[in-house]
Scaffold this motif. Structure first.
Motif, PDB file in Angstrom:
ATOM      1  N   LYS A 148     -22.900  43.568  30.221  1.00 42.89           N
ATOM      2  CA  LYS A 148     -23.291  42.406  31.015  1.00 42.89           C
ATOM      3  C   LYS A 148     -24.637  42.692  31.653  1.00 42.89           C
ATOM      4  CE  LYS A 148     -18.617  40.950  32.012  1.00 42.89           C
ATOM      5  NZ  LYS A 148     -17.621  40.635  33.002  1.00 42.89           N
ATOM      6  N   GLY A 149     -25.344  41.646  31.981  1.00 38.42           N
ATOM      7  CA  GLY A 149     -26.607  41.802  32.671  1.00 38.42           C
ATOM      8  C   GLY A 149     -27.795  41.614  31.756  1.00 38.42           C
ATOM      9  N   PRO A 150     -28.980  41.627  32.352  1.00 42.39           N
ATOM     10  CA  PRO A 150     -30.201  41.316  31.589  1.00 42.39           C
ATOM     11  C   PRO A 150     -30.580  42.363  30.558  1.00 42.39           C
ATOM     12  CG  PRO A 150     -30.747  42.032  33.807  1.00 42.39           C
ATOM     13  CD  PRO A 150     -29.248  41.901  33.759  1.00 42.39           C
ATOM     14  N   PHE A 151     -30.055  43.577  30.678  1.00 39.82           N
ATOM     15  CA  PHE A 151     -30.392  44.636  29.731  1.00 39.82           C
ATOM     16  C   PHE A 151     -29.167  45.122  28.964  1.00 39.82           C
ATOM     17  CE2 PHE A 151     -33.622  45.358  33.216  1.00 39.82           C
ATOM     18  CZ  PHE A 151     -34.601  44.618  32.586  1.00 39.82           C
ATOM     19  N   SER A 152     -28.183  44.267  28.829  1.00 36.80           N
ATOM     20  CA  SER A 152     -26.961  44.608  28.101  1.00 36.80           C
ATOM     21  C   SER A 152     -27.224  44.640  26.598  1.00 36.80           C
ATOM     22  CB  SER A 152     -25.874  43.579  28.401  1.00 36.80           C
ATOM     23  OG  SER A 152     -26.235  42.316  27.843  1.00 36.80           O
ATOM     24  N   GLN A 153     -26.265  45.176  25.877  1.00 37.73           N
ATOM     25  CA  GLN A 153     -26.381  45.189  24.420  1.00 37.73           C
ATOM     26  C   GLN A 153     -26.427  43.760  23.885  1.00 37.73           C
ATOM     27  OE1 GLN A 153     -23.545  47.600  22.347  1.00 37.73           O
ATOM     28  NE2 GLN A 153     -24.317  47.003  20.349  1.00 37.73           N
ATOM     29  N   ALA A 154     -25.628  42.876  24.453  1.00 39.79           N
ATOM     30  CA  ALA A 154     -25.627  41.475  24.001  1.00 39.79           C
ATOM     31  C   ALA A 154     -26.983  40.825  24.252  1.00 39.79           C
ATOM     32  CB  ALA A 154     -24.522  40.688  24.702  1.00 39.79           C
ATOM     33  N   ALA A 155     -27.572  41.078  25.414  1.00 42.19           N
ATOM     34  CA  ALA A 155     -28.896  40.519  25.720  1.00 42.19           C
ATOM     35  C   ALA A 155     -29.946  41.091  24.781  1.00 42.19           C
ATOM     36  CB  ALA A 155     -29.256  40.797  27.181  1.00 42.19           C
TER      37      ALA A 155
END
Length: 103
Positions: free
Chosen positions: A3-10
């Motif tokens: 989660k968050g702006p530097f997550s793997q998903a982002a």
């Protein structure tokens, strides 16, 4: 944590968008390709001049900084193929770098 702006998903989303841009015919495509190819293999594909950030719009710069933020959170090297994007990176090398054989 994903989660968050530097997550793997982002980072995955940012990479997908950057690859799409680098495949395009826009004026910003070359700068995006420089960024991606420097990450892929800077020694052979060239480095990313930080001043290239001056020539991209804010959304593209955010995608780039998302990748940088993601990479900065991890020990060791992570490359685009960790996201299953090896074929796309090879395609970008062919499109943006001339590695013509001698002779």
């Amino acid at each position: 944590m994903d989660k968050g702006p530097f997550s793997q998903a982002a980072a995955r989303h940012a990479l997908d968008r950057l690859i799409e841009i680098a495949r395009s015919d826009t004026g910003q495509a070359r700068r995006v390709a420089n960024f991606l190819l420097a990450w892929w293999n800077g020694e052979d594909c060239g480095h990313f001049p930080i001043t290239d950030l001056f020539g991209v719009d804010a959304t593209i710069a955010t995608h780039m900084t998302t990748i940088i933020g993601f990479l900065g959170q991890h020990e060791g090297a992570i490359y685009p193929d960790a996201f299953g994007r090896k074929a796309e990176m090879i395609e970008l090398v062919g499109r943006w770098r001339d590695f013509a054989e001698d002779g």
